[in-house]
Scaffold this active site. Structure first.
Site, PDB file in Angstrom:
ATOM      1  N   GLY A  52      43.327  10.874  47.381  1.00 42.84           N
ATOM      2  CA  GLY A  52      44.400  10.926  46.290  1.00 42.84           C
ATOM      3  C   GLY A  52      45.298   9.897  46.630  1.00 42.84           C
ATOM      4  N   TYR A  53      45.191   8.643  46.177  1.00 43.29           N
ATOM      5  CA  TYR A  53      45.881   7.291  46.694  1.00 43.29           C
ATOM      6  C   TYR A  53      46.785   6.839  45.601  1.00 43.29           C
ATOM      7  CZ  TYR A  53      45.062   7.056  51.616  1.00 43.29           C
ATOM      8  OH  TYR A  53      44.732   6.958  53.175  1.00 43.29           O
ATOM      9  N   GLU A  69      37.774   2.238  56.427  1.00 44.20           N
ATOM     10  CA  GLU A  69      37.168   2.112  55.049  1.00 44.20           C
ATOM     11  C   GLU A  69      36.048   1.139  54.992  1.00 44.20           C
ATOM     12  OE1 GLU A  69      37.982   2.428  50.191  1.00 44.20           O
ATOM     13  OE2 GLU A  69      39.472   1.655  51.536  1.00 44.20           O
TER      14      GLU A  69
END
Length: 382
Positions: free
Chosen positions: A116-117, A234
């Site tokens: 949730g960015y 990431e």
């Protein structure tokens, strides 16, 4: 840099390849497949001490597994976000209680995560987050209210890690907190799929209406530091697996160019050779980064390299097929006669590559300001 595979790595490769060949085609669905991977010990490789992961694996063996998985017939992973993003972030910033609670279910393939960015108006500019988290009466938990967008796999996830503003009136990087939010909160969390150009819905909008959250990673107000740490994870080992998929797509484009006769055009041949050479360069850059280059701009450089490369490959995929690339399948008895073929899907989906995960403009700004030390770009400049 000497980055090679020793005999024990090749033995590990043989084991991984044999296991995937025996099990990959039996996968019923993506969630059950995650549990199968976890039960066999293939999730959480190299997590190190603490007993939270499964197998012990060196960095080279993690690369071997990523490459073998990408080359196999195994389905796409649903557990990538939990395993490769949240887990290393918890190991770096989480409490022992948080590690004990969340890492074992990730390693077992039992709990899936989403990120949730991004928000409307705060996509690449993550510091513009407006989702708010307010402490509840006892002060030990929060109520989260706001909207997130482009949330991959939110429709499948059990949990979401959310970057929210916990200090009223704070701006930009200050006052942000990294929260772990359970998704099973009917009436408080709504997930709406976003239909893409390709016709699929891999991304979602997520609406939080007073959603309950009681786990804070890294301490209140330290969300920006934790979030940036996660973005560094990431672009790790999984980047090499991504490049295996890129190589497969490039091979398909080359074959299409030969079949259509487009490969006889020297300009097309030059573009195909350049794609191959750039892909090799990306691989060596990724290996250099994994080898501990210590370059703070490495994640941004990697994103710039592969995003533009993949977008150009999508353009080549339709170019080499000529007019045939603009029409649908020949079998008009299909229920969906406008279903995209692989080349069309590649072209349309890759249009977003230079936007999601941090746009090209943002990556260049990061390199300029944080690596090269150039003056900051004036805010509000045209």
């Amino acid at each position: 840099m000497d980055f090679g595979f020793a005999q024990e790595d090749e033995d590990f490769r043989a084991e991984a390849r044999a296991w995937l060949a025996a099990h990959a085609e039996d996968a019923r669905d993506r969630r059950s497949w995650e549990r199968t991977l976890g039960a066999a010990g293939w999730i959480g490789l190299g997590w190190g001490a603490g007993g939270y992961g499964n197998r012990t694996a060196t960095l080279t063996q993690q690369v071997v597994w990523a490459e073998e998985y990408a080359q196999s017939a195994a389905p796409p992973r649903s557990g990538h976000i939990g395993e490769n993003l949240l887990a290393p972030t918890l190991m770096a910033h989480g409490t022992e209680e948080q590690k004990s609670r969340f890492l074992p279910p990730i390693a077992a393939g039992e709990e899936l995560w989403c990120q949730g960015y991004s928000e409307p108006g705060a996509g690449s500019d993550l510091a513009g987050v407006r989702t708010a988290a307010v402490r509840e009466g006892d002060g030990r938990a929060y109520r989260v209210t706001g909207q997130k967008i482009w949330t991959s796999l939110a429709h499948e996830a059990d949990w979401c890690f959310v970057l929210a503003r916990t200090e009223p009136g704070s701006e930009r990087h200050r006052g942000l907190t990294f929260l772990l939010v359970p998704m099973d909160q009917p009436g408080r969390i709504e997930v709406r799929p976003i239909r893409q150009l390709t016709g699929t819905s891999d991304f979602n909008e997520v609406f939080f209406d007073g959603a309950h959250a009681q786990h804070v990673v890294g301490g209140e107000g330290n969300g920006w530091r934790v979030a940036m740490s996660l973005l560094g994870f990431e672009r790790g080992v999984s980047t090499l697996a991504q490049q295996i998929g890129f190589a497969r797509e490039l091979g398909s484009v080359v074959r299409a160019a030969v079949e259509s006769g487009a490969a006889e055009d020297p300009v097309v041949r030059e573009r195909l050779v350049r794609q191959w050479a750039e892909l090799r360069t990306m691989r060596w850059n990724a290996l250099r980064t994994l080898g501990g280059s210590g370059d703070p701009g490495a994640p941004s450089v990697a994103k710039l390299l592969w995003a533009g490369w993949h977008q150009r490959l999508g353009e080549l995929a339709v170019l080499v097929r000529g007019a045939a690339a603009s029409v649908g399948p020949a079998d008009w008895s299909l229920a969906s006669p406008y279903e995209l073929d692989a080349a069309q899907h590649l072209f349309l989906f890759s249009r977003a590559d230079t936007i999601y995960g941090g746009s090209d403009q943002i990556q260049r700004t990061i390199i300029a300001e944080r690596v090269l030390g150039l003056p900051r770009e004036p805010k509000g400049a045209a």
